[in-house]
Design an enzyme around this catalytic site. Structure first.
Site, PDB file in Angstrom:
ATOM      1  CG  ASP A 160     -56.204 -42.919 -38.576  1.00 55.84           C
ATOM      2  OD1 ASP A 160     -55.494 -42.520 -37.642  1.00 55.84           O
ATOM      3  OD2 ASP A 160     -56.654 -42.168 -39.453  1.00 55.84           O
TER       4      ASP A 160
ATOM      5  CG  HIS B 193     -59.821 -45.143 -41.654  1.00 56.44           C
ATOM      6  ND1 HIS B 193     -60.886 -44.256 -41.705  1.00 56.44           N
ATOM      7  CD2 HIS B 193     -58.700 -44.372 -41.600  1.00 56.44           C
ATOM      8  CE1 HIS B 193     -60.422 -43.017 -41.680  1.00 56.44           C
ATOM      9  NE2 HIS B 193     -59.098 -43.054 -41.606  1.00 56.44           N
TER      10      HIS B 193
ATOM     11  CG  ASP C 145     -59.845 -40.855 -38.602  1.00 50.52           C
ATOM     12  OD1 ASP C 145     -60.645 -40.068 -38.049  1.00 50.52           O
ATOM     13  OD2 ASP C 145     -59.149 -40.532 -39.577  1.00 50.52           O
TER      14      ASP C 145
ATOM     15  CG  ASP D  84     -66.150 -42.425 -42.532  1.00 53.51           C
ATOM     16  OD1 ASP D  84     -67.267 -42.906 -42.756  1.00 53.51           O
ATOM     17  OD2 ASP D  84     -65.975 -41.262 -42.148  1.00 53.51           O
ATOM     18  NE  ARG D  85     -60.418 -42.779 -47.212  1.00 53.30           N
ATOM     19  CZ  ARG D  85     -60.216 -41.642 -46.576  1.00 53.30           C
ATOM     20  NH1 ARG D  85     -60.135 -41.650 -45.260  1.00 53.30           N
ATOM     21  NH2 ARG D  85     -60.102 -40.506 -47.213  1.00 53.30           N
TER      22      ARG D  85
ATOM     23  CG  ASN E 124     -60.196 -36.512 -39.882  1.00 50.09           C
ATOM     24  OD1 ASN E 124     -59.518 -37.429 -39.407  1.00 50.09           O
ATOM     25  ND2 ASN E 124     -60.327 -36.346 -41.184  1.00 50.09           N
ATOM     26  CG  HIS E 125     -62.720 -40.094 -41.291  1.00 49.55           C
ATOM     27  ND1 HIS E 125     -63.459 -40.227 -42.445  1.00 49.55           N
ATOM     28  CD2 HIS E 125     -61.511 -39.611 -41.679  1.00 49.55           C
ATOM     29  CE1 HIS E 125     -62.731 -39.866 -43.476  1.00 49.55           C
ATOM     30  NE2 HIS E 125     -61.543 -39.480 -43.039  1.00 49.55           N
TER      31      HIS E 125
ATOM     32  CG  HIS F 253     -57.384 -38.136 -35.330  1.00 48.84           C
ATOM     33  ND1 HIS F 253     -57.183 -39.489 -35.516  1.00 48.84           N
ATOM     34  CD2 HIS F 253     -57.638 -37.619 -36.564  1.00 48.84           C
ATOM     35  CE1 HIS F 253     -57.333 -39.777 -36.796  1.00 48.84           C
ATOM     36  NE2 HIS F 253     -57.602 -38.667 -37.454  1.00 48.84           N
TER      37      HIS F 253
ATOM     38  NE  ARG G  87     -54.596 -34.346 -43.033  1.00 50.62           N
ATOM     39  CZ  ARG G  87     -54.715 -35.669 -43.148  1.00 50.62           C
ATOM     40  NH1 ARG G  87     -55.724 -36.175 -43.821  1.00 50.62           N
ATOM     41  NH2 ARG G  87     -53.848 -36.481 -42.584  1.00 50.62           N
TER      42      ARG G  87
ATOM     43  CG  HIS H 270     -55.072 -36.644 -39.265  1.00 50.16           C
ATOM     44  ND1 HIS H 270     -56.345 -36.855 -39.757  1.00 50.16           N
ATOM     45  CD2 HIS H 270     -54.743 -35.357 -39.616  1.00 50.16           C
ATOM     46  CE1 HIS H 270     -56.763 -35.752 -40.353  1.00 50.16           C
ATOM     47  NE2 HIS H 270     -55.814 -34.835 -40.292  1.00 50.16           N
TER      48      HIS H 270
END
Length: 478
Positions: free
Chosen positions: A220, A222, A249, A252-253, A281-282, A330, A380, A407
């Site tokens: 990730d 991110h 990923d 995001d964030r 997943n993002h 991922h 989660r 992840h």
């Protein structure tokens, strides 16, 4: 003599100190012990729910908050924390119900009222989009005439023609470092070309490393653009001899998600057979609405840019097989032991743009390893967790040495679990500017030996994580 109830209160207080210090694992340990001594106190479960939320264990958080509410239906914080975790999973209707309860119990709580109003907007938006859905939606590229589109007059960078060039990428890297953007025409070109290339690839590309090559696997990133550049500066920039695989990923964030996505897509265009991207997943609409990528696209470019990225993300491969030895995906493994590499090879990802709540794609993007054998419900709230025996059987059945996944934050940047057969790599150091973790990447040479590399976060301009989030979560950051 101290009673169990008094000892439990003392442990709760110790957990609260750990919460204040952002030591979430220590806090959970304290609340666990408090609950063992006295399982009747709603506050113990509610506080543990908060710690689970900070670790993104939203399934555990929802369970704890629900138990707290069961013990004390008037405990406002438990409703708030359950709402927060449901919101983190893009379950807006469930979150809205709890925020309404909070507002009814505490009508002067302006923070909860704002979050309730934002949830109401999201629920209305989703219901509206469902109501107007008729078959397959038109592509965002429809009616887009790139040939006649002009480049903005104030653009002073390298021009992009019909082919990607290293000169353009080097210019783009510097522009992004200096807070500059690309012309919309070039953004559209890059995203559309990447989508075309992804669509031509199998669900699981299979890569061999030649004697003159090496492969770097990253986890990730991110939206942490400056940390991505630190990887390249330390480890070398992509070339035909130095292949890279980014394991989902990307966005995001972090508040440079468009910059990372555009740079990775540009490298994919330049080196289509030597640069690889897996979906995370993002790279999904639900997460992008909650965690900032949609808002960032709209703020820096426009809504069409986000829609084009969404289409490109849905075309991404779901896994990569390196040298018949390492499956890189991922999330992790499956709820059914019968799943094999052939099931991944034969999976038609074009029929399912978003992963949903069940099925092979969802599990590849969302599952996590656990220390206990067997399988368990996911911490989660989406997917599940798999033990070392599950990993061992999958690797033996498919002739693999290990799976490599991402992840999850790992404080040391990476982790080797399940007797060496499950490796987690996470490449966003000091995640969301608060976690204090290392970042890592893995180099693999022609001998297919793994070399783990760890690095620290580097300074970045003073823009906070989630700066572009258009959801209540933007005010819930750690």
């Amino acid at each position: 003599m101290t009673t169990d109830s008094e000892a439990a209160i003392a442990l709760k207080n110790e957990g609260n100190v750990a919460i204040a210090a952002k030591n979430w694992e220590k806090a959970i340990e304290c609340y666990n012990k408090a609950i063992e001594l006295d399982p009747t106190k709603a506050v113990f479960y509610s506080n543990r729910a908060l710690a689970h939320t900070r670790l993104e264990s939203h399934g555990f958080s929802i369970a704890d908050a629900s138990k707290s509410i069961e013990l004390d239906p008037t405990y406002i914080k438990a409703y708030y924390r359950r709402a927060t975790s449901n919101l983190s999973l893009a379950r807006y209707a469930e979150a809205l119900k709890d925020f309404r309860t909070v507002c009814k119990m505490a009508p002067n709580d302006q923070d909860a009222r704002l979050k309730m109003q934002e949830c109401e907007k999201m629920v209305k938006k989703i219901n509206f989009l469902k109501a107007i859905e008729v078959g397959e939606p038109a592509s965002a590229a429809e009616g887009l005439d790139l040939a006649s589109m002009a480049v903005e007059s104030d653009y002073d960078g390298v021009k992009l023609g019909d082919e990607m060039t290293l000169e353009f990428i080097e210019c783009m890297i510097e522009r992004f470092k200096n807070g500059k953007k690309l012309p919309k025409k070039y953004v559209y070109q890059i995203v559309l070309k990447a989508k075309e290339i992804f669509g031509s690839e199998p669900t699981m590309p299979e890569v061999k490393i030649a004697d003159t090559q090496k492969m770097t696997v990253c986890g990730d990133t991110h939206g942490q653009y400056f940390d991505l550049l630190e990887i390249f500066n330390r480890n070398g920039y992509p070339t035909e001899e130095h292949m890279y695989l980014f394991n989902g990923d990307f966005v995001d964030r972090g508040s440079w998600s468009t910059e990372i996505a555009l740079l990775l897509f540009a490298y994919k265009w330049l080196y289509p057979r030597n640069f690889f991207l897996n979906r995370g997943n993002h790279e999904t609409d639900d997460m992008n609405r909650v965690y900032g990528f949609e808002g960032e696209c709209k703020a820096k470019y426009n809504e069409r840019t986000f829609k084009l990225f969404s289409e490109a993300f849905s075309a991404l491969p779901l896994a990569t097989l390196i040298g018949d030895k390492y499956l890189v995906l991922h999330g992790g493994l499956f709820s059914d032991d019968k799943i094999t590499l052939d099931d991944i090879r034969n999976y038609d990802r074009s029929k399912q743009r978003q992963p949903g709540q069940e099925g092979l794609m969802m599990e590849m993007l969302w599952t996590d390893p656990q220390n206990l054998p067997g399988r368990s419900p996911s911490k989660r709230g989406v997917g599940m967790m798999f033990g070392p025996d599950v990993t061992k059987r999958f690797c033996e059945r498919n002739g693999l040495e290990a799976i490599i996944r991402s992840h999850e934050v790992r404080m040391g940047g990476y982790d080797v679990e399940h007797d060496g057969k499950c490796i987690t790599v996470f490449s966003a150091p000091n995640y969301v500017d608060t976690s204090g973790n290392k970042g890592a990447y893995i180099n693999i040479g022609p001998d297919y030996k793994l070399q783990h590399n760890v690095f620290d976060a580097v300074p970045h301009p003073d823009i906070k994580p989630m700066a572009y989030a258009q959801s209540p979560l933007s005010s819930m950051m750690m």
